[in-house]
Design a protein around this motif. Structure first.
Motif, PDB file in Angstrom:
ATOM      1  N   SER A   1     -11.899  -3.102  -1.805  1.00 30.42           N
ATOM      2  CA  SER A   1     -10.961  -3.802  -2.679  1.00 30.42           C
ATOM      3  C   SER A   1     -10.386  -2.860  -3.704  1.00 30.42           C
ATOM      4  O   SER A   1      -9.174  -2.839  -3.950  1.00 30.42           O
ATOM      5  N   ARG A   2     -11.274  -2.072  -4.276  1.00 32.73           N
ATOM      6  CA  ARG A   2     -10.814  -1.172  -5.327  1.00 32.73           C
ATOM      7  C   ARG A   2      -9.746  -0.216  -4.806  1.00 32.73           C
ATOM      8  O   ARG A   2      -8.730   0.021  -5.446  1.00 32.73           O
ATOM      9  N   VAL A   3     -10.033   0.316  -3.608  1.00 25.80           N
ATOM     10  CA  VAL A   3      -9.070   1.253  -3.015  1.00 25.80           C
ATOM     11  C   VAL A   3      -7.728   0.568  -2.773  1.00 25.80           C
ATOM     12  O   VAL A   3      -6.661   1.098  -3.097  1.00 25.80           O
ATOM     13  N   MET A   4      -7.798  -0.656  -2.195  1.00 27.10           N
ATOM     14  CA  MET A   4      -6.547  -1.372  -1.902  1.00 27.10           C
ATOM     15  C   MET A   4      -5.781  -1.664  -3.176  1.00 27.10           C
ATOM     16  O   MET A   4      -4.568  -1.480  -3.251  1.00 27.10           O
ATOM     17  N   LEU A   5      -6.488  -2.129  -4.195  1.00 26.11           N
ATOM     18  CA  LEU A   5      -5.811  -2.480  -5.446  1.00 26.11           C
ATOM     19  C   LEU A   5      -5.160  -1.248  -6.064  1.00 26.11           C
ATOM     20  O   LEU A   5      -4.037  -1.297  -6.556  1.00 26.11           O
ATOM     21  N   ARG A   6      -5.904  -0.157  -6.016  1.00 27.43           N
ATOM     22  CA  ARG A   6      -5.354   1.053  -6.616  1.00 27.43           C
ATOM     23  C   ARG A   6      -4.093   1.484  -5.888  1.00 27.43           C
ATOM     24  O   ARG A   6      -3.109   1.905  -6.509  1.00 27.43           O
ATOM     25  N   ARG A   7      -4.114   1.351  -4.562  1.00 26.97           N
ATOM     26  CA  ARG A   7      -2.910   1.740  -3.795  1.00 26.97           C
ATOM     27  C   ARG A   7      -1.742   0.870  -4.167  1.00 26.97           C
ATOM     28  O   ARG A   7      -0.609   1.316  -4.288  1.00 26.97           O
ATOM     29  N   GLN A   8      -2.021  -0.424  -4.351  1.00 23.32           N
ATOM     30  CA  GLN A   8      -0.916  -1.320  -4.702  1.00 23.32           C
ATOM     31  C   GLN A   8      -0.354  -0.979  -6.061  1.00 23.32           C
ATOM     32  O   GLN A   8       0.840  -1.138  -6.313  1.00 23.32           O
ATOM     33  N   ASN A   9      -1.225  -0.543  -6.943  1.00 21.07           N
ATOM     34  CA  ASN A   9      -0.785  -0.261  -8.299  1.00 21.07           C
ATOM     35  C   ASN A   9       0.254   0.839  -8.388  1.00 21.07           C
ATOM     36  O   ASN A   9       0.968   0.951  -9.368  1.00 21.07           O
ATOM     37  N   THR A  10       0.303   1.671  -7.344  1.00 23.19           N
ATOM     38  CA  THR A  10       1.249   2.783  -7.414  1.00 23.19           C
ATOM     39  C   THR A  10       2.695   2.304  -7.255  1.00 23.19           C
ATOM     40  O   THR A  10       3.629   3.017  -7.593  1.00 23.19           O
ATOM     41  N   GLU A  11       2.876   1.084  -6.713  1.00 26.30           N
ATOM     42  CA  GLU A  11       4.248   0.580  -6.605  1.00 26.30           C
ATOM     43  C   GLU A  11       4.615  -0.153  -7.887  1.00 26.30           C
ATOM     44  O   GLU A  11       3.760  -0.610  -8.623  1.00 26.30           O
ATOM     45  N   SER A  12       5.915  -0.308  -8.077  1.00 31.90           N
ATOM     46  CA  SER A  12       6.328  -0.952  -9.327  1.00 31.90           C
ATOM     47  C   SER A  12       6.031  -2.437  -9.272  1.00 31.90           C
ATOM     48  O   SER A  12       6.018  -3.064  -8.221  1.00 31.90           O
ATOM     49  N   LEU A  13       5.807  -2.990 -10.437  1.00 31.80           N
ATOM     50  CA  LEU A  13       5.410  -4.390 -10.551  1.00 31.80           C
ATOM     51  C   LEU A  13       6.484  -5.313  -9.981  1.00 31.80           C
ATOM     52  O   LEU A  13       6.200  -6.249  -9.231  1.00 31.80           O
ATOM     53  N   SER A  14       7.748  -5.074 -10.338  1.00 29.07           N
ATOM     54  CA  SER A  14       8.808  -5.993  -9.910  1.00 29.07           C
ATOM     55  C   SER A  14       8.992  -5.955  -8.404  1.00 29.07           C
ATOM     56  O   SER A  14       9.206  -6.986  -7.762  1.00 29.07           O
ATOM     57  N   ASP A  15       8.862  -4.756  -7.840  1.00 30.25           N
ATOM     58  CA  ASP A  15       8.961  -4.667  -6.375  1.00 30.25           C
ATOM     59  C   ASP A  15       7.927  -5.550  -5.718  1.00 30.25           C
ATOM     60  O   ASP A  15       8.207  -6.256  -4.754  1.00 30.25           O
ATOM     61  N   ARG A  16       6.746  -5.474  -6.318  1.00 31.86           N
ATOM     62  CA  ARG A  16       5.661  -6.207  -5.690  1.00 31.86           C
ATOM     63  C   ARG A  16       5.839  -7.705  -5.804  1.00 31.86           C
ATOM     64  O   ARG A  16       5.522  -8.461  -4.902  1.00 31.86           O
ATOM     65  N   ILE A  17       6.413  -8.112  -6.951  1.00 26.28           N
ATOM     66  CA  ILE A  17       6.590  -9.556  -7.109  1.00 26.28           C
ATOM     67  C   ILE A  17       7.609 -10.069  -6.110  1.00 26.28           C
ATOM     68  O   ILE A  17       7.463 -11.136  -5.533  1.00 26.28           O
ATOM     69  N   ARG A  18       8.646  -9.240  -5.942  1.00 28.79           N
ATOM     70  CA  ARG A  18       9.672  -9.667  -5.010  1.00 28.79           C
ATOM     71  C   ARG A  18       9.126  -9.705  -3.581  1.00 28.79           C
ATOM     72  O   ARG A  18       9.639 -10.410  -2.740  1.00 28.79           O
ATOM     73  N   GLY A  19       8.093  -8.936  -3.379  1.00 29.83           N
ATOM     74  CA  GLY A  19       7.406  -9.039  -2.091  1.00 29.83           C
ATOM     75  C   GLY A  19       8.184  -8.568  -0.898  1.00 29.83           C
ATOM     76  O   GLY A  19       8.393  -9.306   0.051  1.00 29.83           O
ATOM     77  N   THR A  20       8.656  -7.302  -0.949  1.00 22.32           N
ATOM     78  CA  THR A  20       9.332  -6.774   0.234  1.00 22.32           C
ATOM     79  C   THR A  20       8.319  -6.693   1.384  1.00 22.32           C
ATOM     80  O   THR A  20       7.183  -6.344   1.191  1.00 22.32           O
ATOM     81  N   GLU A  21       8.825  -6.988   2.510  1.00 21.85           N
ATOM     82  CA  GLU A  21       7.959  -7.149   3.683  1.00 21.85           C
ATOM     83  C   GLU A  21       7.493  -5.829   4.249  1.00 21.85           C
ATOM     84  O   GLU A  21       7.725  -4.776   3.689  1.00 21.85           O
ATOM     85  N   MET A  22       6.906  -5.940   5.393  1.00 16.00           N
ATOM     86  CA  MET A  22       6.312  -4.762   6.017  1.00 16.00           C
ATOM     87  C   MET A  22       7.355  -3.691   6.296  1.00 16.00           C
ATOM     88  O   MET A  22       8.485  -3.990   6.677  1.00 16.00           O
ATOM     89  N   GLN A  23       6.985  -2.467   6.071  1.00 14.73           N
ATOM     90  CA  GLN A  23       7.883  -1.335   6.248  1.00 14.73           C
ATOM     91  C   GLN A  23       7.605  -0.659   7.575  1.00 14.73           C
ATOM     92  O   GLN A  23       6.720   0.169   7.653  1.00 14.73           O
TER      93      GLN A  23
END
Lengths: 1125, 241
Positions: free
Chosen positions: A729-751
């Motif tokens: 979990s920690r690893v996943m959360l940390r990886r997510q943190n590297t993206e900007s907050l607004s991008d994440r909220i908007r929830g762009t789909e799989m790349q």
């Protein structure tokens, strides 16, 4: 490409993490299945080898005449058969069938008719080896049993695979759930349900392409790891060493099993994907599009986590239960693995304790049971033997007892009573702390103790009063000087003629409790000293054997070395102390077997745990990945990183906590249940109601199952899973943190990644490249080492390469330049060092003769040849080589072992070239063709043998032979005492390239060669001399053992056998069979050769160079002088 | 010529007290070549109605006839094929397959049929949509407007009998909206495409031949527009098909 395939491959690459997890899940599942099947193959092989080693035949028929035996051996369907002569002169036929005989009873009747041997079959003088027949699939029953066993096994494996389905199912379910919306969209555009299912199964099959081969590889690795672990944990000790164990239980990879495993795995994955697909298309498209996968329908208002951890706990608890099914499966998988881990080792420990406890209960703490022998004809007394036992220093607490018989008269009736005379140790062991009277008192008063179990107990009045027992002994007397061996039994038969002597047994006391079941049971017990005092008068002139029980002096954990020491001592002293029960060995074997069982089970645990862990990590990481925007929203409201982490931890706790609790409950239930079962068993089977309270308590105590350890294990396992989940979990959360907050909220789909990834192709190429490099490296090393060795050989003066038919042959010569005779040495099978080891022989013979040692193709430092090494080819090669080396006919051929085949052939084809033939323990032709019964013990069948040869060839070709061996233990080096270090080094060098193509060809040709020789062999006049190494007397055996001892001691090892007794024993055992071989097998062969003189030099097969080279050389010189001048 | 006929369509969610009648006895028919706007407040059942016409949702009762054929008499497989060839659905939230390029998304219905797309036709569609430069881009690399155009392309590509658009311009700015509507008009004019559009936008509604007003699952108005088809705003400069 069809669009389903296109979508499938795109999805795989777009969701790398998910695909990776799915691949790993499939991999682990396939690995476990593979391991199952491989170990089945190994077990079957082991059983087969063990079976062949002990009974290498399908059918054995006894009591036949010679003709019947011959006829039977050439009966229909018999591939190989051989005959053995029994002590009574009849012949026993052993048969190996080549193909199916259908109903074996019918075959037998038919065969019986043919050979006229009804009696044997009527009187059951035959024996079917059912195990082997089953393994080889011979006979209707054999086939059926084999199929049955495989089916049972297959079903078990499938059941195990079934539980693996949990893992695979979950992996697919997770990835599909994320794409539910897409599938809905596809359906709304117009994809049929079949097409959707096809997309999912296409993805599954593509992942299989990667996962299944990797899984097979992992399975092989796992299986091998378990194999090694089990061997090293204890099984190898039962075979006296790892390398010996590996020969008896080889680890082979059966390609058939691999295919089956791959098939099962792939089908399993396909079914799983198909099931998931069918579930998905059940939904109407709109439902799929609109309903988001993470929609929550119901939540519990108050949860335990909420209480403990506040709002984080509440959210975490609800999150974890979002998808009930997934939650349940994960908890289930975790529970199973934790339970198995906690229980198995505990249960096997309990079982072990119980088994050993039972053994000890029945045998006490005794390690060895046996007899201190007396020999009335030589005057040896049992007391002397007992003293030897004590003097050996290997045993402590030696308990002795001597049973004697007396009779008690009751009116006209006489009741037999056994009196046991025991020594102090035995007495103390019998009564423990509860001695009715001290041993010293017993000795002093010459009195006896009564066992409550004695029938006389009730009659005796034992209120602490001394009593007397009137008894009658049978006294036998015989003049001591007339005692001859074996007379004891004769005199015993004349028992009735013995005199009666009335004796009075003074009873000192009665035992308070009955003696425990397992101890020696004597109604009346006296001291050994008392026996010594009364025996001559009461019992007989003859000395009788004493019983002994003793404990190993080295009382550490049972180990192989001490066991061997004790056994060797008993073997060398079997004239005085005869071992009847080796409890030490039993306990040791049990201990080792259970240890290996534990090791194997532990490994299995690891795999199961791995599977469950993967599942957990998959769910945890997917959960976080899916809720990207949600988690971002929480952050945007103001949740700190720490709080988010905490939430993740509590979510993991949901899974692991639930699993731990359930596992604990299940464990406790199983443990209690086991205890009850064990206790019931003990009560039912062992207790008879007459044991003392103490005994009962002790027995019951053995069944106590440890309850604390499993709980600790459960806690440990759960914590490990928790830790793993938290880290992920920690690893996943940390990886997510590297993206900007607004991008994440908007929830762009799989790349997705459209770059054409050739990962599969590249990895295969890389792997193939690596394998090639390693193989090439090994081959280069081998060739370089060979060249280097050859230079050394040359420096030592042994190299002389000449042209032969298409290859270079090494022709070494020594002795006189133009000697009287040219003696050509033809090496035995696989003897590459013939010129080196015959140094002594050559020195003697070479004074007046020329010695030539041509190495045939593939031997020593001659080149290898890929031609078929038939008798003809080899002989032609020899002739060409010799001519080119400048040695002209006539020759005296000196063939050792298999080399005599070539000598015989040569002489028959070119009689003018051969002056004489000398056979150095030459291989003789059997009367009937057979797969040599001694070879069978190593290789059950021809195809097995050739498979083993091929393996050896590959090992040698890649120089793996030159790597140091597995065992660190020093072994005895043959010839160490005789040859110098340089000679031994050269010898080793010639053996490295042993497994050449030519040698393999020679091995393969052996049956054909035998046939040809047999066809063409006819008596000729050429003088022949045959040296046979079969023992002719005890002296031969002794000399050989001395020779062996020298080698052992030169190798730095101790030769523990007592040569005197061992030689005597071996000669006594085998003399008659040597006799039989001389008369019935060797002599006929020599007659067939014609003009052949037989000389016996009993000893080693390599005796000519190693043991008695002087004697041999002189005999040869005399023979040559006599016959050819 | 009557292309679509809806008879007494009902869609009910839930049971008893919680019963919601999303569509309550709707009946109407549409001629071939008509452009119909469906308007109404949120929750009036517009989307539900559209989804049922597109055979993406099943009605609780009632019939839908397209070209004289009862849509829901078909089995699942036939329905799928129906959706593929007879109907083109356009959603508000694009609903593109993120792992396929723009071009692949557009030709997807054809691929499902197992047919190869006609390159010339594809070129035309791409040009018409203004996506030629972006044909190999993934949805994540396209703007909202471009994604919607891909979605429309997907719907148009197989030239289905009827196009159903659910708030096609809901997520777009005015410029993009105008472009999208222009595409619809073009398709309707030149290819005689029957189009049903759900919209909040009055401008868009006015551009259609007919307006259906829904409230609480029922049709409360059905007005034909008197605006002639060749009198729709200036600026349709795009090439003829």
């Amino acid at each position: 490409m069809r669009y389903e395939q296109l979508l499938a491959s795109r999805y795989i690459r777009a969701q790398k993490r998910q695909s990776a997890f799915t691949v790993i899940s499939i991999l682990v599942a396939v690995a476990i299945i593979t391991m199952f099947f491989l170990l089945y193959g190994v077990c079957m092989n082991c059983v087969k080898n063990a079976s062949y080693a002990s009974e290498p035949f399908h059918l054995a028929v006894e009591g036949l005449t010679d003709e019947q035996g011959e006829a039977l051996v050439s009966a229909e369907h018999v591939r190989y058969g051989w005959l053995d002569r029994a002590k009574d002169g009849t012949v026993t036929a052993y048969l190996l069938f080549e193909d199916d005989i259908g109903d074996r009873e019918i075959w037998m009747q038919h065969a019986a008719e043919q050979i006229g041997a009804y009696k044997q079959f009527l009187w059951n003088r035959y024996h079917w080896n059912n195990t082997l027949m089953m393994l080889d699939g011979i006979g209707n029953e054999g086939k059926r049993s084999k199929l049955q066993i495989f089916c049972i096994f297959f079903v078990a494996a499938v059941l195990a695979a079934f539980s693996l389905r949990l893992i695979i199912d979950t992996a697919f379910e997770i990835s599909s759930k994320e794409r539910e919306r897409h599938y809905g969209v596809l359906q709304s555009i117009g994809a049929t349900p079949e097409q959707i299912v096809r997309i999912i199964t296409a993805e599954a099959m593509r992942l299989c392409l990667i996962a299944v081969p990797l899984g097979l590889g992992a399975g092989i690795v796992f299986a091998y790891a378990i194999y090694e672990a089990v061997l090293k944990a204890g099984l190898a000790d039962l075979f006296r060493g790892v390398s010996k164990a590996k020969v008896a239980l080889p680890f082979t990879v059966d390609p058939k099993m691999l295919l089956v495993a791959a098939a099962v795995g792939t089908v399993w994955v396909f079914l799983s994907a198909y099931g998931v697909g069918m579930r998905i298309v059940k939904k109407a498209p709109m439902e799929a599009i609109i309903t988001r996968a993470n929609d929550v329908k119901k939540v519990r208002k108050h949860t335990l986590s909420g209480l403990l951890f506040g709002i984080s706990g509440s959210i975490a608890s609800r999150n974890a239960r979002r998808q009930k099914k997934r939650f349940v499966i994960t908890v289930l998988a975790l529970t199973v693995s934790i339970t198995v881990f906690a229980l198995f080792t505990t249960l096997t420990e309990s079982v072990e304790r119980c088994v050993i406890g039972m053994t000890e209960y029945f045998t006490g703490d005794t390690d060895f049971f046996g007899y201190c022998l007396c020999n009335n004809s030589t005057g040896r007394q049992a007391a002397e033997s007992a003293q030897m036992l004590a003097d050996s220093g290997l045993f402590r607490e030696i308990r002795l007892n001597v049973p004697q018989t007396v009779f008690v008269t009751r009116g006209k009736q006489r009741k037999m009573l056994t009196v046991g005379y025991v020594n102090r140790e035995q007495y103390e062991a019998m009564f423990g702390a509860d001695m009715p009277v001290s041993y010293d008192e017993l000795v002093r008063s010459g009195s006896y103790v009564l066992d409550p179990a004695s029938p006389l107990y009730a009659q005796a009045d034992l209120a602490g009063v001394q009593d007397e027992l009137q008894a009658v002994t049978k006294y036998r007397s015989f003049p001591k000087d007339q005692i001859k061996p074996g007379m004891e039994s004769v005199v015993m038969e004349k028992y009735a003629e013995a005199e009666d002597r009335e004796v009075t047994l003074k009873i000192a006391a009665a035992a308070k409790d009955q003696l425990p079941e397992g101890a020696q049971r004597y109604p009346v017990i006296g001291a050994l000293e008392t026996f010594e005092a009364v025996k001559d008068e009461w019992f007989c002139d003859f000395d009788v054997d004493w019983n002994f029980e003793c404990i190993s002096a080295v009382n550490a954990n049972y180990n192989a070395a001490d066991l061997k020491t004790a056994k060797d001592w008993f073997y060398s002293n079997m004239e005085s102390c005869m071992l009847s029960d080796n409890i030490y060995e039993t306990k040791w074997k049990t201990n080792r077997t259970l240890a290996s069982l534990r090791a194997g089970v532990l490994f299995l645990n690891v795999l199961i745990a791995l599977a469950a862990l993967i599942n957990l990590l998959n769910i945890v990481s997917t959960g976080i990945a899916n809720r990207r925007s949600e988690l971002a929203s929480l952050e945007s409201i103001g949740m700190t990183d720490r709080q988010l982490n905490r939430m993740a931890v509590i979510e993991c706790l949901q899974f692991t906590g639930a699993a731990a609790v359930i596992a604990a409950v299940i464990c406790l239930l199983i443990l209690l249940g086991t205890e009850k079962v064990l206790r019931a068993m003990i009560d039912g089977i062992f207790l008879t109601g007459s044991e003392s309270e103490q005994t009962v308590w002790m027995l019951r105590n053995m069944t106590n199952v440890d309850r604390v350890k499993p709980m600790l294990r459960i806690a440990a396992a759960a914590l490990t899973a928790l830790a793993a989940g938290c880290i992920t979990s920690r690893v996943m959360l940390r990886r997510q943190n590297t993206e900007s907050l607004s991008d994440r909220i908007r929830g762009t789909e799989m790349q997705p990644d459209l770059k054409k990834s050739h990962l599969l192709r590249n990895s295969l190429i890389a792997a193939a490249g690596a394998v090639f490099l390693i193989a090439a490296g090994l081959r280069i090393y081998t060739v370089a080492a060979y060249r280097h060795d050859r230079k050394e050989y040359e420096k030592a003066g042994y190299l002389n390469l000449v042209d032969s038919n298409g290859f270079k042959m090494n022709v070494y010569s020594t002795g006189a330049e133009h000697g009287k005779h040219t003696i050509v040495g033809l090496a035995g099978m696989g003897v590459n060092s013939y010129p080196i080891v015959t140094a002594e022989l050559n020195a003697r013979l070479g004074k007046e003769n020329t010695l030539v040692y041509p190495d045939r193709a593939g031997y020593g430092f001659s080149d290898d040849s890929y031609k078929s090494q038939s008798l003809e080819q080899v002989v032609e090669d020899y002739r060409t080589g010799l001519k080119n080396a400048g040695f002209e006919a006539p020759y005296v051929l000196m063939g050792h072992s298999y080399g005599s085949y070539y000598a015989l052939w040569w002489q028959m084809k070119y009689p003018d070239e051969i002056e004489a033939i000398i056979f150095l323990d030459g291989t003789w032709l059997e009367k009937n063709e057979c797969w040599d019964s001694s070879t069978i013990n190593e290789f059950p069948s021809e195809s097995d043998a050739y498979a083993a040869f091929r393996r050896a060839f590959l090992r040698s070709w890649f120089g793996l032979d030159r790597l140091p061996a597995d065992d660190a233990q020093p072994e005895c080096r043959y010839g160490k005492a005789l040859f110098s270090e340089e000679q031994l080094a050269l010898w080793d060098m010639t053996d490295y390239p042993e497994w050449s193509a030519a040698f393999l060809s020679e091995l393969k040709n052996e049956p054909e060669a035998t046939r040809e020789l047999r066809k063409n062999l006819h008596p000729t006049d050429t003088p022949k001399l045959y040296f046979s190494t079969m023992y002719t007397c005890e002296e031969d055996v002794r000399e050989y053992m001395e020779f062996q001892k020298a080698d052992y001691e030169a190798s730095g090892l101790e030769y523990k056998m007592n040569i005197e007794t061992a030689a005597k024993y071996e000669w006594r055992r085998d003399a008659w069979s040597y006799q039989d071989m001389y008369e019935n097998r060797l002599s006929p062969f020599l007659e067939q050769c014609g003009n052949c003189r037989l000389v016996s030099v009993g000893g080693d097969h390599g005796i000519f160079f190693a043991q008695k080279s002087d004697e041999v050389a002189d005999t040869i010189l005399d023979f040559l002088a006599e016959t050819t001048g | 010529m009557e292309l679509l006929k809806v008879e007494n369509l009902c869609k009910v969610y839930g049971k008893g007290e919680n019963e919601v009648r999303a569509v309550d006895g709707v009946s109407f028919s549409v001629e071939r070549g008509q452009m119909v706007a469906i308007i109404g407040a949120s929750g009036s059942g517009k989307s539900t109605l559209l989804h049922m016409i597109g055979a993406v949702d099943r009605p609780t009762s009632g019939k839908i006839l397209i070209d004289g054929q009862d849509v829901f008499q078909q089995n699942n497989r036939e329905l799928a094929i129906f959706r593929r060839r007879q109907v083109g659905l356009i959603y508000q939230f694009y609903n593109l397959i993120p792992v396929l390029t723009a071009e692949e998304n557009i030709t997807l219905p054809l691929l499902m049929d197992g047919r190869k797309p006609d390159p010339a036709h594809l070129e035309r569609i791409l040009e018409m949509l203004g996506l030629t430069a972006r044909r190999h881009h993934l949805p994540s690399q396209l703007s909202g407007g471009q994604q919607q155009r891909v979605s429309i392309g997907r719907a148009l590509f197989t030239a289905p009998q009827i196009i159903l658009a659910d708030e096609p311009t809901g997520n777009l700015d005015s410029k993009n909206s105008a472009e999208i509507m222009e595409l619809f008009r073009k398709s309707n004019r030149e290819m005689k495409q029957t189009i049903l559009i759900i919209t909040h936008d009055e401008n868009i509604a006015e551009q259609c031949d007919r307006i259906l007003v829904l409230k609480d699952g029922k049709i409360i108005a059905d007005e034909a527009q008197a605006v002639p088809s060749d009198d729709r705003g200036e600026g349709d400069e795009q090439d003829a098909l």
